[in-house]
Scaffold this motif. Sequence first.
Motif, PDB file in Angstrom:
ATOM      1  N   PHE A 199     -44.254  44.753  20.078  1.00 44.35           N
ATOM      2  CA  PHE A 199     -43.434  45.175  21.244  1.00 44.35           C
ATOM      3  C   PHE A 199     -42.573  45.064  22.278  1.00 44.35           C
ATOM      4  N   THR A 200     -41.638  43.960  21.217  1.00 41.60           N
ATOM      5  CA  THR A 200     -40.032  44.341  21.521  1.00 41.60           C
ATOM      6  C   THR A 200     -39.246  45.456  20.957  1.00 41.60           C
ATOM      7  N   GLN A 201     -39.753  45.358  19.363  1.00 47.89           N
ATOM      8  CA  GLN A 201     -39.081  46.499  19.021  1.00 47.89           C
ATOM      9  C   GLN A 201     -39.647  48.097  20.020  1.00 47.89           C
ATOM     10  N   ALA A 202     -40.870  48.279  20.923  1.00 50.29           N
ATOM     11  CA  ALA A 202     -40.862  49.712  21.226  1.00 50.29           C
ATOM     12  C   ALA A 202     -40.334  49.057  23.108  1.00 50.29           C
ATOM     13  N   GLY A 203     -39.675  48.027  22.963  1.00 48.90           N
ATOM     14  CA  GLY A 203     -39.262  48.259  24.326  1.00 48.90           C
ATOM     15  C   GLY A 203     -40.023  47.705  25.491  1.00 48.90           C
ATOM     16  N   VAL A 204     -41.490  47.005  25.195  1.00 51.48           N
ATOM     17  CA  VAL A 204     -42.194  46.573  26.323  1.00 51.48           C
ATOM     18  C   VAL A 204     -41.610  45.175  26.284  1.00 51.48           C
ATOM     19  N   LEU A 205     -40.927  44.423  26.094  1.00 50.61           N
ATOM     20  CA  LEU A 205     -40.611  42.986  25.759  1.00 50.61           C
ATOM     21  C   LEU A 205     -39.214  43.082  25.190  1.00 50.61           C
ATOM     22  N   PRO A 206     -38.337  42.741  25.920  1.00 45.10           N
ATOM     23  CA  PRO A 206     -37.105  41.732  26.435  1.00 45.10           C
ATOM     24  C   PRO A 206     -37.045  40.844  25.246  1.00 45.10           C
ATOM     25  N   LEU A 207     -35.679  41.324  24.456  1.00 43.77           N
ATOM     26  CA  LEU A 207     -35.711  39.900  23.544  1.00 43.77           C
ATOM     27  C   LEU A 207     -35.906  38.786  23.915  1.00 43.77           C
ATOM     28  N   GLU A 208     -35.200  38.411  24.405  1.00 41.19           N
ATOM     29  CA  GLU A 208     -35.694  36.923  25.206  1.00 41.19           C
ATOM     30  C   GLU A 208     -36.875  36.382  26.156  1.00 41.19           C
ATOM     31  N   ALA A 209     -37.493  36.986  25.989  1.00 40.21           N
ATOM     32  CA  ALA A 209     -39.410  36.638  26.862  1.00 40.21           C
ATOM     33  C   ALA A 209     -40.031  37.140  24.475  1.00 40.21           C
ATOM     34  N   GLY A 210     -39.603  37.445  23.905  1.00 38.12           N
ATOM     35  CA  GLY A 210     -39.841  37.726  22.943  1.00 38.12           C
ATOM     36  C   GLY A 210     -39.650  36.333  22.237  1.00 38.12           C
ATOM     37  N   MET A 211     -38.499  35.743  21.986  1.00 44.97           N
ATOM     38  CA  MET A 211     -38.312  34.661  21.562  1.00 44.97           C
ATOM     39  C   MET A 211     -38.601  33.302  21.552  1.00 44.97           C
ATOM     40  N   ALA A 212     -38.772  33.660  23.263  1.00 46.60           N
ATOM     41  CA  ALA A 212     -39.747  32.037  24.069  1.00 46.60           C
ATOM     42  C   ALA A 212     -41.518  32.674  23.952  1.00 46.60           C
ATOM     43  N   LEU A 213     -41.728  34.055  23.338  1.00 46.02           N
ATOM     44  CA  LEU A 213     -43.138  34.047  22.442  1.00 46.02           C
ATOM     45  C   LEU A 213     -43.140  33.130  21.211  1.00 46.02           C
ATOM     46  N   VAL A 214     -42.198  33.878  20.645  1.00 49.98           N
ATOM     47  CA  VAL A 214     -42.084  33.266  19.208  1.00 49.98           C
ATOM     48  C   VAL A 214     -42.087  31.817  19.117  1.00 49.98           C
ATOM     49  N   LEU A 215     -41.132  30.943  20.178  1.00 51.98           N
ATOM     50  CA  LEU A 215     -41.435  29.329  20.009  1.00 51.98           C
ATOM     51  C   LEU A 215     -42.482  29.213  20.067  1.00 51.98           C
ATOM     52  N   GLY A 216     -43.156  29.862  21.660  1.00 50.63           N
ATOM     53  CA  GLY A 216     -44.802  29.411  21.502  1.00 50.63           C
ATOM     54  C   GLY A 216     -45.930  29.338  20.473  1.00 50.63           C
TER      55      GLY A 216
END
Length: 555
Positions: free
Chosen positions: A201-218
Motif C-alpha cells: 500500500f505504501t509503495q503504491a502511494g495509497v498510504l503515506p509513510l507515517e501511516a504505514g509505520m503506525a500500521l507496522v507498530l500495530g
Amino acid sequence: MDTTLTLLDLCGAVALLLWGIHMVQTGVQRALGPHLRRLLGVALGNRVKALAAGLGVTALLQSSTATGLMVASFAGAGLVAVVPALAVMLGANIGTTLIVQVLSFDVARAAPVLVLVGVILFRRGATPRTRDLGRVAIGLGLMLMALARLVEVITPYEDVPALRVLLGAVATDRLIALLLGAVLTWAAHASVAVVLLVMSFTQAGVLPLEAGMALVLGANLGSALNPVLEGARDGEAAGRRVALGNLLTRALGCLVALPCLGLIGPHLVTWQPDLSRAVADFHTAFNLVLALIFLPLLDPFAALLRRLVPERIDAHDPGRPIHLDGAALETPPVALGAAGREALRMADVLAEMMGGAGEALTGGDRTKVAQIRRMDDTLDRLNAAIKAYLVRLDPESLSEDDERRVAGLLAFTTNLEHAGDILSRNVMTHAAKRLKRGLAFSAEGKAEVGALLARLSANLSAAGAAFLTEDPRAARRLADEKAVFRDLEARATEAHFRRLREAGRIAGPVPAEATTLYPDLMRDLKRVNDHLVAGAAYPILESRGALRSSRLEAP
C-alpha cells in the motif's frame, strides 16, 4: 461491478499471501521442527545465545508464535527460566523481520522458479524432508506472486475517492492506524502478511509513510496478543509470563515510538527513498532497538512478571504435579519418594487411557479418541515435570542406591510416556479409522481385543507394584509376560487371517484395510506391553545381574 471484482481480486491476493506463509511455516516445521526445537533447547543457557537462537529459529519458521510455543513448553515444564525465554522472544521478533527484508527487494521474477522447483521436490522427492522443503519453495513462490498481484490491483485505484476516504482516518490518526494494524494481525495470526500488505500500500502511494509505520507498530503489537489470550485460558504460569512479557515489551515500544513517527519519517526517507524498503527497515529497526534496550533489563523485568503472573494452583488439573516438593530436594531419599509417587500418578493416567481405548475400539463413542489424546498430554506434562525435578538434585549428594533409583524412575516414566504415545497416536488412529469408515470387528475379534487390553491393564498394575517394591520376583513375573503377550499377539493375528480367508471364500475378496487394521492394532498393543516390561521389570533385573545382554545364542 468493477468495484466488486477488484475487491474480490484484492481479497484473493491477500488470501494467497496468507496461504503462502502457511505453507512456508508448515513445511519448515515438518522438515526441521525437531532440529529447531533441539537447537532452541541447547541455546537456553544464557540470554545472548537465547536471543541468537530465537532469531535463527524464527527466521526459518517465519512465525514468532511457533517459537513462542516451543519456549512456553520449555518454561512450563521448568526446563528454562523466564529470563532466557524472554531473550528468545526478543530474538524471535527480529527473526520475523528478515523475510520482510528479503521480500522488500524486487524478487518477484523468482516466483515461477520457486514454484517449479517446489513442485519438482514435492512430487519427486524420495524422502518426506525433501517434499517438505518443496512445500517451502512453493509457499515462497506464492508469497511473491501475491505481493506482485497486490501492487497490480492497488495501483490503478489509488485515486478512487472511496478508497481515499476509507484510508483518510488511518492516514491522519496514528492511534487508529496502530489499532487497525493490531486487529488485522490478531485476526490473520501473521504479522509478516500484514507488514507485507502495508509495504504494498505504501509503495503504491495509497498510504503515506507515517501511516504505514503506525500500521507496522500495530502489527508488532497484534502478533503478541494471541499467545497472551490463549495463555489466559490455560497454560503454565511460566509460559504465560513469557507471553505477557513479550506483549509488554512491544506495547512499551509502541508507546514510545508512536509519538516520534513525525520525526522518524523524514530521516528514514532521506536514508531510504524507496518507501517499501523504508517500511521494512523501520520494522527491523523497531525490533532491534527493543532487543538492545530490554536485553540488559530482563532480570528486573522477569521479577515483575513473576509478581504479575503468580503460580496458579488448580487442584483439578491432572497434568499438574502435586507431590514434587522443592524443599525435599535437600534430602534425596525424600525427593525420590516424591518423584515415585508422581510416577504412580502417571500409571493411573495410563490405566484410564487403556480403559477408554477399549471403549473406542469396540464401541461407537467418538469422544473417547479426543479424550485419550488429552490424557496423553497429561502424561507428557507429568513426565516432563518429574524429569525437571530429578535434574535439580545435587549429584554429589546422591548415593549409589539413589543414582540407581533415579535411573529406575527415568526408565519407568519414559516408558509410560512412550506407551501413552502409542495408545494416543497409533491405537486411537486405528479406532478413529474404524469409526470413520464404518469398519467393525467380528465377535471373536472384539473378544481378542478385550482380552489383550485386560491383560495390558493387569500388566500395568504389576509394573506399578514392581516399580514400587523393587521385588525381583515381581519383576521376573512381569518380564515373563513379554513372551506370553507375543504369543497372544501371534495367535490373534493368525486367527484374524483365518477368519478373513473363510469370509473371502463366501463373500469374495476382503478390502485391504480390513486385512491390515487388526494386525497393526495387535502389534501396537504388544508394543505398549513391551514398554511396561522395559520400564518396570528390566531396571530391577539388570541391577541384580539377572538380565541377559542378548537373546542370541553364543556363537
